[in-house]
Design a protein around this motif. Structure first.
Motif, mmCIF file in Angstrom:
data_model
loop_
_atom_site.group_PDB
_atom_site.id
_atom_site.type_symbol
_atom_site.label_atom_id
_atom_site.label_comp_id
_atom_site.label_asym_id
_atom_site.label_seq_id
_atom_site.Cartn_x
_atom_site.Cartn_y
_atom_site.Cartn_z
ATOM 1 N N LEU A 97 -10.693 10.559 -6.332
ATOM 2 C CA LEU A 97 -9.970 9.441 -5.729
ATOM 3 C C LEU A 97 -10.931 8.624 -4.871
ATOM 4 O O LEU A 97 -11.751 9.176 -4.142
ATOM 5 N N LYS A 98 -10.784 7.312 -4.973
ATOM 6 C CA LYS A 98 -11.617 6.433 -4.147
ATOM 7 C C LYS A 98 -11.075 6.410 -2.722
ATOM 8 O O LYS A 98 -9.890 6.689 -2.497
ATOM 9 N N MET A 138 -4.308 4.813 0.833
ATOM 10 C CA MET A 138 -2.983 4.432 0.328
ATOM 11 C C MET A 138 -2.079 5.652 0.208
ATOM 12 O O MET A 138 -0.905 5.597 0.576
ATOM 13 N N ILE A 139 -2.660 6.738 -0.300
ATOM 14 C CA ILE A 139 -1.861 7.965 -0.423
ATOM 15 C C ILE A 139 -1.331 8.367 0.949
ATOM 16 O O ILE A 139 -0.178 8.760 1.098
ATOM 17 N N GLU A 143 2.170 1.770 -3.584
ATOM 18 C CA GLU A 143 1.124 2.285 -4.474
ATOM 19 C C GLU A 143 0.735 3.705 -4.108
ATOM 20 O O GLU A 143 0.506 4.551 -4.964
ATOM 21 N N GLY A 144 0.677 3.946 -2.794
ATOM 22 C CA GLY A 144 0.329 5.281 -2.312
ATOM 23 C C GLY A 144 1.337 6.320 -2.752
ATOM 24 O O GLY A 144 0.981 7.436 -3.138
ATOM 25 N N LEU A 189 0.672 7.254 -6.321
ATOM 26 C CA LEU A 189 -0.478 8.153 -6.410
ATOM 27 C C LEU A 189 -0.102 9.547 -5.908
ATOM 28 O O LEU A 189 -0.493 10.564 -6.482
ATOM 29 N N SER A 221 0.839 -1.200 0.000
ATOM 30 C CA SER A 221 0.000 0.000 0.000
ATOM 31 C C SER A 221 0.874 1.249 0.000
ATOM 32 O O SER A 221 0.549 2.254 -0.623
ATOM 33 N N ASP A 262 -10.169 4.022 -0.787
ATOM 34 C CA ASP A 262 -8.998 3.175 -0.646
ATOM 35 C C ASP A 262 -7.743 3.855 -1.150
ATOM 36 O O ASP A 262 -6.671 3.742 -0.555
ATOM 37 N N GLU A 263 -7.917 4.559 -2.266
ATOM 38 C CA GLU A 263 -6.749 5.259 -2.830
ATOM 39 C C GLU A 263 -6.265 6.334 -1.859
ATOM 40 O O GLU A 263 -5.063 6.532 -1.694
#
Lengths: 530, 256
Positions: free
Chosen positions: B229-230, B236-237, B152-153, B156, B149, B232-233
């Protein structure tokens, strides 16, 4: 008696300190000093290139650099999507800032300098935040992406011995700037609007923009004369910016450098644009009017609009210059910004807009800086370059067409209304010259539409914000360059009565002093003998 | 004791106040330039300067009144007819300077200058109730899922937040200079390190427009990301943001 006085003083002191903290907190967030990256020259002792260093460098790279430069160094990292220019592809020799001859790889020291300094206006950050050792290790690692570093182990370095600037040298430089065709890319006045740049951008859709040489803060390789000399001598690999090492003699390159340096201006920014009182009857309605020289210029940095969709990640306009004058009836603004092209289409057109709240705010509260919100409306004065051709035609706005002005109100970017014809009272005129738009907007200080129009008052701080569109960058609607709130202030004149006050103050100060001394004489302070 | 009296006390205090002024006006901008590694001097804000000067004057007065002896010395300087040439010269200077200074103050106050705007704000207003109960789903997961995460974060973060907050999360993105209320430097220990994950979730979702008025929402360029942005995103960010900045969120008090 003295004890009481002391206590009082201490109390005062504490109150003072308390309020001070309040102010510190406030001031720190209110003060936003500009921070541009500069090219730093110092290089410390180099770290030896060993297999261990390379291995360590791989770790640094895969923590700090890969998401932009790519895991294989191809400049295609997952984060590079919204980046313009794209991150460097380390597998090719496209290094820009070097001390080595064109086509050669940079020296380790060159890499150290650019990694430490970062590149202004791009995603490349300054890495003076990681240790020198880590930087050297990363350098040894990124060199492994390109074979040429091995083959070309000791590239030829261009020597720089500076020669002082003289007016003759600057003049000679200006001639050479023409003769060597720098203007074909950089434009007659160095604003990056040369015909070749325009062709590259609009016809071949190439990502290259010749530097606007008037904006010294954007020079990637530094803006001292030595830096510019080095840039012109070495060129930037794999960009249209070539090397002039062979085309110009050492001395001629110095003349060109002094000329480029004479063009390069620093950014003169301020929070408040001071609007001077203009004595004449008529405010200038033309950008070329002499009277503008009386007004103070303020330069305002602009950012791509990325606050709401559609977002402009790659704006082409990064600053706007503002000047303003007023007289007893009217106020006039002169707005100037550099734009490499004057290409207008039906939809994509060069434009500028000024934004004010509909009323001067009484308190801190203002409408939202990006086109207002439901709680606060804004008044927009918007100017658009002329276009009146058939469908699909792309033309240059001619000099004799002033463009169109419209006044609008907005309560958020989805809630914009054009004012009815009877309350359209802004007059404007724009002209494009040598890579620069110059637009004058003028209105009476007060209008009848007191609900929709800003009513200017002398001496008050009036919020103002800016937006600029570049048609050839496909700017339209929300795709634009923007600023946050700044202020204008219509300067009051010094009233004659001030001097009377000053005189009274001096007399009063004098009398208080005399009284104090007289008292002191009568009751001299007693010293207690111990 | 009596013969070691410091008859120049008044002058010393005035000199000290003068030195303070010179320090604040000329020396401190340079010192801060070096300390904060800026390329330009950092002028002392005018209101701050005023307060320091007031404090300096008060400190001088407090010092002068620490003993009756000092206070007497302090005042007796002003008594005419005593002391030697230098003293009477300085005294006369003071007599002239005081009214002139008063006049100058009145002049600078009454000439119309452009006031500089006051833009006080509170950086961390209270978190709205709706966001209090939320949990960052990724903090509970095992190490490997957390790492994923974070990675990925980070990507993003680089894609959406970098132009303002900077690739190192240091508030120095290429657009940062354009916003007078600067994008926050997350490496600064006074920012995201002092709040919990939920707080960031709220700020990222609602952005500047979601702020209450004590935090001057009208000046904040922080976008509201709720449409783009969702959830979850965003979580993660947040993972990636803390990692990029190299700080940790504030630990929540353990509930008993």
């Amino acid at each position: 008696m003295i004890k009481a006085l002391k206590k009082g003083l201490i109390c005062f002191g504490l109150i003072g300190i308390g309020s001070c903290f309040l102010w510190i907190c406030g001031e720190v967030s209110a003060q936003s000093s500009l921070l541009f990256r500069t090219y730093k020259h110092e290089v410390p002792q180099k770290l030896q290139e060993t297999p261990e260093a390379v291995a360590e460098g791989k770790k640094v790279y895969e923590k700090r650099c890969w998401y932009c430069h790519g895991i294989e160094g191809k400049g295609d990292g997952p984060a590079s999507k919204t980046m313009f220019p794209k991150p460097r592809n380390f597998t090719r020799n496209e290094y820009k800032v070097r001390s080595t001859v064109f086509g050669s790889v940079p020296t380790d020291e060159d890499l150290f300098r650019i990694i430490t300094s970062g590149i202004e206006g791009t995603a490349m950050p300054f890495w003076n935040t990681i240790s020198e050792k880590e930087r050297w290790q990363a350098i040894h690692y990124i060199k492994t992406f390109n074979e040429q570093f091995k083959k070309d182990a000791t590239p030829q370095v261009v020597s720089v011995i500076s020669i002082a600037s003289t007016p003759e040298s600057v003049n000679r430089g200006q001639e050479l700037f023409k003769e060597t065709k720098c203007y074909e890319c950089h434009g007659e006045d160095g604003r990056g609007n040369g015909p070749l740049t325009v062709a590259l951008q609009t016809e071949w859709n190439m990502p290259y923009r010749a530097r606007d040489l008037t904006k010294s803060w954007n020079f990637k390789g530094g803006n001292t004369i030595e830096d510019i000399y080095r840039t012109i001598s070495t060129g930037f690999n794999e960009t249209p910016m070539g090397s002039y090492l062979e085309k110009l003699s050492d001395e001629d390159r110095w003349h060109v450098v002094h000329y480029v340096k004479s063009l390069a201006k620093d950014i003169a920014s301020d929070v408040v644009v001071k609007v001077k009182l203009w004595e004449g009857d008529q405010l200038p309605s033309d950008a070329s009017d002499e009277s503008w020289s009386k007004a103070t210029a303020v330069e305002i940095p602009l950012a791509g609009q990325i606050i709401a969709t559609p977002r402009q990640w790659a704006p082409s306009i990064d600053a706007i210059m503002v000047k303003a004058l007023y007289n007893k009836n009217e106020i006039a603004f002169l707005l100037e910004w550099d734009d490499a092209t004057n290409k207008q289409e039906e939809v994509f057109r060069d434009a500028v807009s000024l934004q004010f709240p509909t009323k001067i705010p009484e308190s801190l509260k203002k409408p939202y800086f990006a086109m207002g919100d439901s709680g606060g409306a804004v008044n927009l004065w918007s100017w658009k370059a002329y276009w009146n051709e058939g469908f699909g035609a792309v033309v240059e706005a001619p000099e004799n067409e002033s463009g169109s002005v419209s006044e609008m109100n907005a309560k958020g970017f989805k809630n914009v209304t054009i004012q009815p014809p009877e309350s359209q009272n802004v007059a404007g005129r724009g002209i494009y010259q040598n890579g620069r738009w110059k637009v004058v907007l003028k209105r009476t200080l007060v209008t009848e539409d007191t609900k929709g129009d800003m009513q200017f008052e002398i001496g008050k701080l009036i919020p103002i914000a800016f937006a600029v569109w570049d048609g050839s960058n496909s700017d339209v609607g929300g795709l634009k360059s923007v600023s946050s709130w700044y202020y204008i202030s219509l300067e009051k004149q010094v009233p004659k009565t001030v001097f009377v006050y000053v005189l009274i103050a001096i007399i009063m100060g004098g009398s208080v002093e005399m009284w104090f001394i007289a008292r002191l004489r009568r009751f001299p302070p007693k010293v207690e003998e111990e | 004791m009596a013969n070691k009296r410091n008859t120049f006390l008044l002058i010393w205090i005035l000199t000290a106040i003068g030195c303070l002024f010179v320090f604040l006006k000329y020396a401190s901008p340079k010192i801060f330039q070096v300390l904060m590694a800026k390329d330009h001097p950092m002028p002392t804000p005018s209101t701050l300067m005023m307060w320091y000067m007031i404090m300096g004057v008060l400190a001088g007065l407090v010092y002068a009144t620490t003993s009756n002896q000092k206070f007497a010395d302090f005042l007796s300087f002003l008594l005419p007819g005593s002391g030697h040439v230098i003293q009477s010269f300085l005294r006369n200077m003071l007599f002239v300077a005081f009214p002139v200074l008063v006049g100058w103050f009145v002049y600078t106050w009454s000439i119309p200058g452009a006031a500089s705007p006051v833009e006080l704000r509170i950086q961390h207003p209270t978190l709205p109730q709706d966001f209090e109960k939320l949990e960052n789903p990724f903090r509970q997961k095992d190490d490997q899922a957390q790492r994923k995460s974070i990675e990925e974060g980070k990507i993003l973060f680089q894609t959406y937040c970098r132009p303002c907050h900077g690739s190192k999360a240091d508030g120095n993105g290429p657009f940062a200079n354009s916003f007078r209320l600067r994008p926050i430097n997350f490496q600064d220990p006074g920012t995201i390190a002092t709040v919990v994950d939920n707080y960031l979730f709220w700020r990222i979702k609602e952005g500047g427009p979601g702020l209450p008025s004590e935090a001057t929402p009208w000046d904040s360029a922080m976008p509201s990301w709720k449409d783009d942005l969702k959830d979850d995103e965003i979580w993660m960010i947040i993972m990636g943001e803390y990692d990029t900045a190299g700080v940790m969120p504030r630990q929540r008090e353990k509930q008993e």
